[in-house]
Every structure is written in C-alpha cells, then in structure tokens.
Design an enzyme around this catalytic site. Sequence first.
Site, PDB file in Angstrom:
ATOM      1  N   ASP A  19       0.864  -1.177   0.000  1.00 53.39           N
ATOM      2  CA  ASP A  19       0.000   0.000   0.000  1.00 53.39           C
ATOM      3  C   ASP A  19       0.902   1.228   0.000  1.00 53.39           C
ATOM      4  O   ASP A  19       1.778   1.365   0.855  1.00 53.39           O
ATOM      5  CB  ASP A  19      -0.887   0.028   1.250  1.00 53.39           C
ATOM      6  N   ASP A 138     -13.675  -4.717  -1.944  1.00 54.43           N
ATOM      7  CA  ASP A 138     -13.537  -4.558  -0.501  1.00 54.43           C
ATOM      8  C   ASP A 138     -14.897  -4.821   0.122  1.00 54.43           C
ATOM      9  O   ASP A 138     -15.839  -4.033  -0.056  1.00 54.43           O
ATOM     10  CB  ASP A 138     -13.062  -3.145  -0.147  1.00 54.43           C
TER      11      ASP A 138
END
Length: 261
Positions: A19, A138
């Site tokens: 990330d 997600d």
Amino acid sequence: MSASKHLSDLTARIIPCLDVAAGRVVKGTNFKQLIDMGDPVELALKYEQQGADELVFLDIKASVDHQPSALTMVQNVAMNLSIPFAVGGGIKTMDDVHRFFNAGADKVTLNTMAVTEPDLINQISRQYGSQSIVVAIDVNREDGGELSVYTHGGSQRTTLDYHHWVREVVDRGAGEILLTAMHKDGTGTGFDCGLLNELGADYPIQVIASGGANGPEDFLQAIQAGADAVLAAGIFHRNEYTVKDIKDFLIQHQIPMRTTP
C-alpha cells in the site's frame, strides 16, 4: 473444499501487497492508522528475492494530483523487477490505464472506478485482455451479518449487492478478483474462508484472498478454501515471515508452489 484444483490447475501464488501513500509503503489496521514501512522499490526487490510470485501496489491515497509520482514509482519498479506486478489507485480513464501499462505495469487493479464506471472493466479487458485486469472488491461483514461492498479505500459503503457484484465483475471480463475482507484486514485473525468457500475452487476466474493473514496456517486454509492466490502485507513488512517461509510451509502440506532457484 480441497486443494485438488491446485494439483491439476495453476500453481497457487503468494502476493505481497504494498500500500503506497505519497511514494512510501504504509500499513494500517482496517485501512486506518497508517505506519511508514519503507521504499517501494527496495521492498519489491526484497520480496522478489524471497520468491514472491507477483506484487500488488495500491496507491491508497490516490488522486489525479498524485498520479505523476505513482507513474514514476511504476517506472522505477518495472526497471528493477522481473516478476509481474499490478498497480491500482487513481485509475479513472482508459488514458490512465494506457499510462500505467506504458510505464511498465503488467496489470491494473480497479476498485472504486469499477463500481462507478463498470464499463471500464469491459474496455480494459477488450483492449489488453482479461489477464491484465484485476477488480478489487472490498467487502465488510456488518454487525448484522450482511455483506457490504465499499469503495474509496474502504471509506464509502455502496448499495451494491455483494453477490451480484462479484458475478457482474466476471461477466464484464475481469481476469481476477482481489477479495479483501475488510473486517479481517490487519487483524491477524486469518482470512475469511467462508467467503472463499462461497466462491469455491471451481470459480470461473482467479480469486486472490486478502485481509487477516497472521501465519502460514492462514495461507494454507485460504488455498484449501478455494483461493488461487493469497495476498498479505503486514506480516511481510514487519519481517514476521518471509515469502519463502510461507511457501516452504505450503509445500510441506502438498500445495504446489513455484520455488525460487
């Protein structure tokens, strides 16, 4: 669900996830409380040497303003890395897709834009092939037990029906689904094998499990539940396990793995 699919099909993959925010690799819990973990290129090379099959870079604070720095990062990674890598974050149009592929990415990952502009999935698949497009979903298991799809880095709940959305992503031509269980992300409580079992080992496209890795056993359970690949971040960034540690454990449990010479 057995791991028989992987004995006769593609080898299961281990994918470290990086990330990225403002050019640095970060890690948090439930997508919050971000801690600096290091330089993207240095970490990418470390994971390649450990035997990673692929890498995923997600610009979790992406905006149009940040894209030039993201493109520079992709170029630097592509010049130094020999394994495939996917890039996501800040991709809004086909022009953005072209730029990331031209910079050296092997795949692009869509999340928010897949929801808001789903035809972008079709366009990428048509132009670059389904193997080039990963749709990240997600999903959060709410307090009442229902499954909700989130966008914008896990900050905005949508009205999408999770099961319908998974099916639509396949129908639109995605080559892979990166399935992140938000309620597991960064918790170290293992992957949501129930979600993986729902999709099953015979799902028509590749499924990457994400969210909750704590140790080698979690990777084994995810693959046995039907995952084609398993993605993790924190346990690798914190040097709790190497990719080789995970692969050695899986090989001991009869899961075929690509090994590093």
